[in-house]
Design a protein around this motif. Structure first.
Motif, PDB file in Angstrom:
ATOM      1  N   ARG A  34       0.809  -1.216   0.000  1.00  0.00           N
ATOM      2  CA  ARG A  34       0.000   0.000   0.000  1.00  0.00           C
ATOM      3  C   ARG A  34       0.845   1.270   0.000  1.00  0.00           C
ATOM      4  NH1 ARG A  34      -5.386  -0.765   1.036  1.00  0.00           N
ATOM      5  NH2 ARG A  34      -6.004  -2.865   1.659  1.00  0.00           N
ATOM      6  N   VAL A  35       2.125   1.137   0.360  1.00  0.00           N
ATOM      7  CA  VAL A  35       3.027   2.291   0.392  1.00  0.00           C
ATOM      8  C   VAL A  35       4.226   1.979  -0.496  1.00  0.00           C
ATOM      9  CG1 VAL A  35       4.465   3.773   1.826  1.00  0.00           C
ATOM     10  CG2 VAL A  35       2.294   2.877   2.736  1.00  0.00           C
ATOM     11  N   ALA A  36       4.591   2.939  -1.352  1.00  0.00           N
ATOM     12  CA  ALA A  36       5.702   2.717  -2.277  1.00  0.00           C
ATOM     13  C   ALA A  36       7.019   2.579  -1.513  1.00  0.00           C
ATOM     14  CB  ALA A  36       5.786   3.871  -3.273  1.00  0.00           C
ATOM     15  N   SER A  67      -7.995  -5.568   6.455  1.00  0.00           N
ATOM     16  CA  SER A  67      -8.001  -6.281   5.182  1.00  0.00           C
ATOM     17  C   SER A  67      -7.581  -7.725   5.404  1.00  0.00           C
ATOM     18  CB  SER A  67      -7.043  -5.614   4.190  1.00  0.00           C
ATOM     19  OG  SER A  67      -6.854  -6.423   3.043  1.00  0.00           O
ATOM     20  N   THR A  68      -8.298  -8.657   4.754  1.00  0.00           N
ATOM     21  CA  THR A  68      -7.940 -10.069   4.853  1.00  0.00           C
ATOM     22  C   THR A  68      -7.008 -10.502   3.731  1.00  0.00           C
ATOM     23  OG1 THR A  68      -9.808 -10.790   3.488  1.00  0.00           O
ATOM     24  CG2 THR A  68     -10.204 -10.553   5.854  1.00  0.00           C
ATOM     25  N   LYS A  69      -6.824  -9.637   2.734  1.00  0.00           N
ATOM     26  CA  LYS A  69      -6.044  -9.981   1.531  1.00  0.00           C
ATOM     27  C   LYS A  69      -6.589 -11.251   0.897  1.00  0.00           C
ATOM     28  CE  LYS A  69      -2.854  -7.912   0.418  1.00  0.00           C
ATOM     29  NZ  LYS A  69      -2.741  -6.718  -0.459  1.00  0.00           N
ATOM     30  N   VAL A  93      -3.969 -14.351 -10.860  1.00  0.00           N
ATOM     31  CA  VAL A  93      -4.004 -12.887 -10.820  1.00  0.00           C
ATOM     32  C   VAL A  93      -3.941 -12.390  -9.379  1.00  0.00           C
ATOM     33  CG1 VAL A  93      -5.349 -10.821 -11.396  1.00  0.00           C
ATOM     34  CG2 VAL A  93      -5.287 -12.753 -12.989  1.00  0.00           C
ATOM     35  N   LEU A  94      -4.661 -13.040  -8.500  1.00  0.00           N
ATOM     36  CA  LEU A  94      -4.648 -12.625  -7.097  1.00  0.00           C
ATOM     37  C   LEU A  94      -3.256 -12.791  -6.485  1.00  0.00           C
ATOM     38  CD1 LEU A  94      -8.064 -14.095  -5.915  1.00  0.00           C
ATOM     39  CD2 LEU A  94      -7.475 -11.686  -6.216  1.00  0.00           C
ATOM     40  N   GLU A  95      -2.594 -13.898  -6.789  1.00  0.00           N
ATOM     41  CA  GLU A  95      -1.252 -14.108  -6.260  1.00  0.00           C
ATOM     42  C   GLU A  95      -0.285 -13.036  -6.758  1.00  0.00           C
ATOM     43  OE1 GLU A  95       0.070 -18.037  -7.122  1.00  0.00           O
ATOM     44  OE2 GLU A  95      -1.133 -18.959  -5.529  1.00  0.00           O
ATOM     45  N   GLU A  96      -0.470 -12.609  -8.005  1.00  0.00           N
ATOM     46  CA  GLU A  96       0.377 -11.548  -8.550  1.00  0.00           C
ATOM     47  C   GLU A  96       0.268 -10.270  -7.723  1.00  0.00           C
ATOM     48  OE1 GLU A  96      -0.901 -10.992 -12.548  1.00  0.00           O
ATOM     49  OE2 GLU A  96      -0.313 -13.004 -13.202  1.00  0.00           O
ATOM     50  N   HIS A  97      -0.873 -10.085  -7.081  1.00  0.00           N
ATOM     51  CA  HIS A  97      -1.109  -8.853  -6.320  1.00  0.00           C
ATOM     52  C   HIS A  97      -1.108  -9.084  -4.809  1.00  0.00           C
ATOM     53  CE1 HIS A  97      -2.575  -7.793 -10.349  1.00  0.00           C
ATOM     54  NE2 HIS A  97      -2.333  -6.546 -10.008  1.00  0.00           N
ATOM     55  N   LEU A 311     -10.763  -5.993 -12.192  1.00  0.00           N
ATOM     56  CA  LEU A 311     -11.786  -4.984 -11.874  1.00  0.00           C
ATOM     57  C   LEU A 311     -11.959  -4.877 -10.361  1.00  0.00           C
ATOM     58  CD1 LEU A 311     -15.230  -4.619 -13.628  1.00  0.00           C
ATOM     59  CD2 LEU A 311     -15.124  -4.766 -11.146  1.00  0.00           C
ATOM     60  N   LEU A 312     -12.022  -6.021  -9.674  1.00  0.00           N
ATOM     61  CA  LEU A 312     -12.167  -6.012  -8.219  1.00  0.00           C
ATOM     62  C   LEU A 312     -10.932  -5.432  -7.536  1.00  0.00           C
ATOM     63  CD1 LEU A 312     -13.847  -9.480  -7.566  1.00  0.00           C
ATOM     64  CD2 LEU A 312     -14.887  -7.218  -7.286  1.00  0.00           C
ATOM     65  N   LEU A 313      -9.764  -5.777  -8.037  1.00  0.00           N
ATOM     66  CA  LEU A 313      -8.534  -5.255  -7.438  1.00  0.00           C
ATOM     67  C   LEU A 313      -8.441  -3.741  -7.591  1.00  0.00           C
ATOM     68  CD1 LEU A 313      -6.012  -8.025  -8.549  1.00  0.00           C
ATOM     69  CD2 LEU A 313      -6.938  -7.634  -6.250  1.00  0.00           C
TER      70      LEU A 313
END
Length: 347
Positions: A34-36, A67-69, A93-97, A311-313
């Protein structure tokens, strides 16, 4: 007891910070995303995590961040290639994020689907993707007050206006199948389908209507189940209803297995006596069918799942704001060996 793993089990975020030469907050920032964090610093932190075998405490992190991630995914089944592809793509896709997948199967049971939906809370998932509309369409009101973003995919019935939808242009898929058979010269045709495949049938009929031809209700046969057995029974009904039949469109590829067996039993050769078009371009069916190779309408299943998850991400990065929209992905006809023009004596 293998004590070599004890150290890994007891590794803390502070241990990672000391190994990487950063603060505990920096480690937290890398994990949350969430923070760079400067790439070189982030690389040191990830290297330290790998070296120490650190595993974040997801429960503690969810309490601290809210957040549960985790993103929930509802599918009717994972038995077939279509929904297996949806699940695998969503998880990738979720694992990528940095997210995890919580999978629920409805198993074509509306009550089971209702219980799963009713049990979801913002403490269990950060977002929810619902794939397929057979078991859940009547229960969507349960999500009216959901505190997390919700999206739908693989939706074939009328798209709800309350949620964003990423799906296949199923009507166009049926049109592609019908246009192909019309271009080959077929007029006496039948459709083997399921009750929830109305758009596919409508598209098929539209292709024939463009040439002034009608596909009557008597030529549309509902398969009792999406299986080879269901296709076999429906194909026999089609042969009995119109002995002059020259082509069949099966709105499930799996039905094509039954059609082929029914044709053999009736002494009909595919494609010489009967052309056959499927839908989904399911590799399991394609290889199980053998020869002739099945002409089928391929659908971009993985692209659909990826777009829906992304879209959800995006909504999660914008404080839960999700834009209601309808995205239709185009299918593609894949012509193989199961179709050809009708014989001259077939008319």
């Amino acid at each position: 007891m293998d004590r070599s793993n004890v150290g890994a089990l007891m590794v803390t975020m502070q241990d990672v910070a000391e190994r990487a030469g950063v603060t505990k907050q920096t480690v937290s920032n890398v994990l949350s995303g969430r923070v760079a964090v400067r790439p070189a610093t982030a690389a040191r932190v990830r290297a330290a995590i790998d070296e120490l075998g650190y595993t974040p405490n997801l429960v503690a992190r969810s309490l601290a961040t809210g957040s549960t991630k985790t993103v929930g995914l509802f599918v009717p089944t994972v038995a077939g290639a279509f929904y297996s592809d949806v699940v695998e793509t969503a998880e990738d896709v979720l694992e990528e994020h940095g997210y995890h997948l919580l999978l629920c199967t409805t198993r074509l049971d509306g009550e089971r689907a209702r219980r799963h939906l009713a049990g979801l809370t913002s403490r269990s998932v950060d977002a929810l993707l619902i794939a397929g509309d057979r078991d859940l369409i009547d229960h969507l009101p349960l999500l009216a007050d959901a505190r997390f973003p919700v999206a739908l995919c693989a939706w074939e019935t009328d798209a709800p206006v309350d949620f964003p939808v990423v799906t296949i242009d199923y009507e166009h898929a049926g049109f592609l199948a019908g246009r192909h058979l019309r271009e080959l010269g077929h007029e006496c045709v039948a459709v083997l389908t399921s009750p929830d495949h109305t758009p596919r049938v409508a598209g098929f009929r539209r292709a024939f209507a463009a040439d002034g031809l009608t596909v009557p209700d008597s030529a549309v046969h509902i398969a009792a189940e999406p299986s080879a057995a269901g296709g076999f029974a429906a194909a026999n009904a089609a042969f009995a209803a119109d002995p002059a039949l020259t082509a069949i469109f099966a709105t499930h590829d799996i039905l094509s297995l039954g059609v082929l067996e029914a044709a053999r039993t009736a002494g009909r050769s595919v494609p010489d006596d009967l052309s056959l078009v499927g839908h989904d371009d399911d590799p399991e069916v394609r290889f199980g069918l053998g020869r002739p190779a099945l002409t089928s309408v391929a659908v971009p299943t993985r692209a659909m799942a990826r777009q829906a998850v992304e879209l959800l991400l995006r909504a999660l990065t914008k404080s839960g704001t999700v834009v209601n929209s309808l995205q239709l992905l185009r299918p593609e006809l894949v012509v193989r060996d199961s179709t050809c023009p009708p014989r001259p004596d077939q008319g």
